[in-house]
Design an enzyme around this catalytic site. Sequence first.
Site, PDB file in Angstrom:
ATOM      1  CG  MET A 133       7.462   6.809   2.867  1.00  0.00           C
ATOM      2  SD  MET A 133       8.536   8.066   2.188  1.00  0.00           S
ATOM      3  CE  MET A 133       7.354   9.184   1.491  1.00  0.00           C
ATOM      4  CG  LEU A 135      -0.256   4.366   8.370  1.00  0.00           C
ATOM      5  CD1 LEU A 135      -0.423   3.133   9.263  1.00  0.00           C
ATOM      6  CD2 LEU A 135       0.507   4.001   7.102  1.00  0.00           C
ATOM      7  N   GLY A 161      -6.131   4.442   2.050  1.00  0.00           N
ATOM      8  CA  GLY A 161      -5.402   3.796   0.953  1.00  0.00           C
ATOM      9  C   GLY A 161      -4.378   2.802   1.500  1.00  0.00           C
ATOM     10  CG  HIS A 162      -0.976   4.147   3.802  1.00  0.00           C
ATOM     11  ND1 HIS A 162      -1.210   5.456   4.152  1.00  0.00           N
ATOM     12  CD2 HIS A 162       0.144   4.158   3.050  1.00  0.00           C
ATOM     13  CE1 HIS A 162      -0.264   6.226   3.647  1.00  0.00           C
ATOM     14  NE2 HIS A 162       0.567   5.462   2.967  1.00  0.00           N
ATOM     15  N   GLY A 182       0.398   0.400  -3.706  1.00  0.00           N
ATOM     16  CA  GLY A 182      -0.804   1.029  -4.255  1.00  0.00           C
ATOM     17  C   GLY A 182      -0.557   1.568  -5.655  1.00  0.00           C
ATOM     18  CG  ASP A 217       2.774   6.419  -5.291  1.00  0.00           C
ATOM     19  OD1 ASP A 217       2.820   7.595  -5.652  1.00  0.00           O
ATOM     20  OD2 ASP A 217       2.519   6.078  -4.127  1.00  0.00           O
ATOM     21  CB  SER A 226       0.675  11.131   3.567  1.00  0.00           C
ATOM     22  OG  SER A 226       0.516   9.733   3.694  1.00  0.00           O
ATOM     23  NE  ARG A 227       4.822  14.842  -0.699  1.00  0.00           N
ATOM     24  CZ  ARG A 227       5.512  13.743  -1.051  1.00  0.00           C
ATOM     25  NH1 ARG A 227       4.922  12.767  -1.703  1.00  0.00           N
ATOM     26  NH2 ARG A 227       6.807  13.640  -0.758  1.00  0.00           N
TER      27      ARG A 227
END
Length: 282
Positions: A30, A33, A36-37, A147, A150, A186-187
Amino acid sequence: MILFRTKAELARFAAETKRSGKVIGLVPTMGYLHAGHMSLVDTARSRADVVIVTLFVNPTQFGPTEDLDRYPRDFERDKKMCEEHNVDVLFAPDANEMYASDSSTWIEELDLANPLCGASRPAFYRGVTTVVGKLFHLAQPDFACFGLKDAQQCFVIERMVRDLDFQVEIVPCPLVRDEDGLALSSRNRYLSAEERQRALSIHQALLAGRKELEEKGFAALDEICRKAIDSITAAGGRVDYVEGLDRATMKAPTADSREILLAAAVFFGTTRLIDNELVQVK
Ligand code: PAF
């Protein structure tokens, strides 16, 4: 790197790539980035001839009171990061391109998606599986990287792939943490410096839980979760859940369980963070 904004462009490219016998690796994101992405992208790069990253803040996986409108976005930065990591195709559609205005068909997994985030965010997994299913149809990947931050999402997608015969290998990739232990998300950018410091309690509590679970086994789970909830609450977090479930069934562990997902979702301020430990049990 090629940028596609439409489904037709991506589908045409994928069909041509498949015809030439090349291996396609997909990394759905989403955007906004982070490392982790990029670890997912690097994993895809190491196995695929062609790496496709999708960047789409998927409205159908947000509830009406959630953070869809303020979800962080920085397209130029994301694009640069993808170029630097040798991505071949970036697919960044808008919501009108992705969904017909009268779209009325869903993909819904009705078992593994029920507890944890599925219980707290009822629309979430239905939105995830629907958009991921659409991306699989469009990009025709041989494999797709997700990942394990989640973890439940990974397991739900694996089940969807099995049940609906998608010819896609799901590659679960390790959760990536900041140096201080906070799971990358991202949050995290919503957190004040103080909230961020307090949020370290999530990982610390889960690590303590992992140790105790390894020592005492699943019979101690209730006590382990209670202690984790107490220590995170003492650090100022509002706990949504801390639970330990059998990784294979996403139900309460039994004597047959081999791996337990010890998972937490916690609000610091208005920011909901998730984290987990996957623990082998004897
Ligand atoms: O994990 C995410 O970022 C999203 O849930 C995903 C898989 C890209 C679907 O929108």
